[in-house]
Structures are given as structure tokens and as C-alpha cells.
Design an enzyme around this catalytic site. Structure first.
Site, mmCIF file in Angstrom:
data_model
loop_
_atom_site.group_PDB
_atom_site.id
_atom_site.type_symbol
_atom_site.label_atom_id
_atom_site.label_comp_id
_atom_site.label_asym_id
_atom_site.label_seq_id
_atom_site.Cartn_x
_atom_site.Cartn_y
_atom_site.Cartn_z
ATOM 1 N N ASP A 23 -11.902 7.702 -0.334
ATOM 2 C CA ASP A 23 -11.017 7.599 -1.500
ATOM 3 C C ASP A 23 -10.557 9.006 -1.883
ATOM 4 O O ASP A 23 -11.347 9.946 -1.906
ATOM 5 C CB ASP A 23 -11.754 6.941 -2.675
ATOM 6 C CG ASP A 23 -10.791 6.487 -3.762
ATOM 7 O OD1 ASP A 23 -10.656 5.271 -3.966
ATOM 8 O OD2 ASP A 23 -10.153 7.366 -4.404
ATOM 9 N N HIS A 47 -8.654 -4.270 -0.794
ATOM 10 C CA HIS A 47 -9.578 -3.194 -0.444
ATOM 11 C C HIS A 47 -10.864 -3.357 -1.237
ATOM 12 O O HIS A 47 -10.867 -3.904 -2.343
ATOM 13 C CB HIS A 47 -8.962 -1.814 -0.701
ATOM 14 C CG HIS A 47 -8.519 -1.586 -2.111
ATOM 15 N ND1 HIS A 47 -7.349 -2.107 -2.622
ATOM 16 C CD2 HIS A 47 -9.088 -0.893 -3.124
ATOM 17 C CE1 HIS A 47 -7.218 -1.750 -3.875
ATOM 18 N NE2 HIS A 47 -8.267 -1.012 -4.213
HETATM 19 P P1 AMP Z 1 -7.771 0.101 -7.209
HETATM 20 O O1 AMP Z 1 -7.520 0.768 -8.537
HETATM 21 O O2 AMP Z 1 -8.995 -0.743 -7.181
HETATM 22 O O3 AMP Z 1 -6.533 -0.608 -6.718
HETATM 23 O O4 AMP Z 1 -8.123 1.288 -6.210
HETATM 24 C C1 AMP Z 1 -7.170 2.074 -5.580
HETATM 25 C C2 AMP Z 1 -7.910 3.265 -5.041
HETATM 26 O O5 AMP Z 1 -7.144 3.834 -4.013
HETATM 27 C C3 AMP Z 1 -8.157 4.378 -6.074
HETATM 28 O O6 AMP Z 1 -9.557 4.649 -6.141
HETATM 29 C C4 AMP Z 1 -7.372 5.565 -5.527
HETATM 30 O O7 AMP Z 1 -8.035 6.791 -5.732
HETATM 31 C C5 AMP Z 1 -7.271 5.222 -4.054
HETATM 32 N N1 AMP Z 1 -6.103 5.744 -3.377
HETATM 33 C C6 AMP Z 1 -4.806 5.556 -3.717
HETATM 34 N N2 AMP Z 1 -3.991 6.148 -2.828
HETATM 35 C C7 AMP Z 1 -4.801 6.711 -1.883
HETATM 36 C C8 AMP Z 1 -4.562 7.469 -0.688
HETATM 37 N N3 AMP Z 1 -3.321 7.774 -0.288
HETATM 38 N N4 AMP Z 1 -5.638 7.899 0.020
HETATM 39 C C9 AMP Z 1 -6.886 7.594 -0.383
HETATM 40 N N5 AMP Z 1 -7.183 6.872 -1.486
HETATM 41 C C10 AMP Z 1 -6.151 6.449 -2.236
#
Ligand code: AMP
Ligand code: ZN
Length: 119
Positions: free
Chosen positions: A30, A99
Site C-alpha cells: 500500500d 481488494h
Molecule cells: P480503500 O480505501 O479500502 O478503497 O483502499 C484503497 C487503498 O489503496 C488505500 O489504502 C490507498 O493507500 C491504496 N492505494 C491507492 N492508490 C494506490 C497506488 N497507486 N499504489 C498503492 N496503493 C494505493
């Protein structure tokens, strides 16, 4: 799917730190970790959330869970970790592609600290 950040990562069009892959999912670091271990297990197929999985895709969820266990072992937290999957705006979801968060490496404590355990 156009304009989906996780579809772009799965397609290799957006950089990510890939920790492991399986037939149906990839695990990445993440980018905004909230625990010492914070991985995301992302389905290769675009499905909006756990809630949107159809009967024909239930094996995808099982494969994601298998990858979660593998990554937990790889990251040295196989003896204790938390998984969660946010669903919808109300559930705190910000990326609308299935995810599972894998959190660990610290004492996570109760999920809802205001609740008293037990009785
Ligand atoms: P959610 O809020 O459960 O939809 O989680 C989305 C997660 O994706 C968050 O913890 C973000 O930090 C992570 N995230 C979003 N974009 C990226 C990216 N490009 N690379 C890695 N993590 C990401
Ligand atoms: Zn997607």
C-alpha cells in the site's frame, strides 16, 4: 476498465511494489501504509467490491485469501494479522476495485476500541 487505478496496476501501466502474484490476484505494498505491514491483495479481474462478486467469481475471492496467507507468511506476520475489505462509500472504500487490506507487524488491538469485549 478505464480510469481504474488497480486495473492499471494489474496491467503494468502504473508502477507498484509487487509482493507476490497468483492466478487471480496480485499483492502490492500500500502506498500509504497505516501499519508496519500493509499489503493490498487485488483481484486481477475488475470487480467493484466483495459485495459485487457474482457466483461465477467466488473462486476469485478464495484465491485472494490464499494470496493473503502467502503474503502474510512472506512478510513474517503469519501468526497474527488483520484483513479487511471496505465496501462502498459508507464503508470507507476509495478505490472501487476489489481488494483486501493485510495489516500487521504491530499490536492491532480491537477493531472497535469503544466496545468492551466479552459479555
Ligand atoms: P480503500 O480505501 O479500502 O478503497 O483502499 C484503497 C487503498 O489503496 C488505500 O489504502 C490507498 O493507500 C491504496 N492505494 C491507492 N492508490 C494506490 C497506488 N497507486 N499504489 C498503492 N496503493 C494505493
Ligand atoms: Zn479495476
Amino acid at each position: 476498465m478505464d480510469d481504474c487505478v488497480f486495473c492499471s496496476i494489474v496491467a503494468g501501466q502504473l508502477p507498484a511494489e509487487v509482493l507476490a502474484t497468483s492466478s487471480e490476484a496480485i499483492a502490492i505494498q500500500d502506498r500509504n501504509p497505516v501499519a508496519p505491514v500493509h499489503a493490498l491483495v487485488i483481484s486481477k479481474r475488475h470487480v467493484e467490491s466483495v459485495h459485487a462478486i457474482g457466483k461465477e467469481d467466488e473462486h476469485v475471492l478464495m484465491d485472494c485469501l490464499r494470496l493473503v496467507r502467502h503474503v502474510a507468511d512472506l512478510q513474517g506476520v503469519g501468526d497474527g494479522y488483520r484483513i479487511l475489505s471496505n465496501v462502498g462509500l459508507q464503508g470507507g472504500q476509495t478505490v472501487f476495485h476489489l481488494h483486501i487490506h493485510l495489516l500487521g507487524g504491530t499490536e492491532l488491538g480491537p477493531l472497535l476500541p469503544s466496545k468492551q469485549g466479552g459479555t
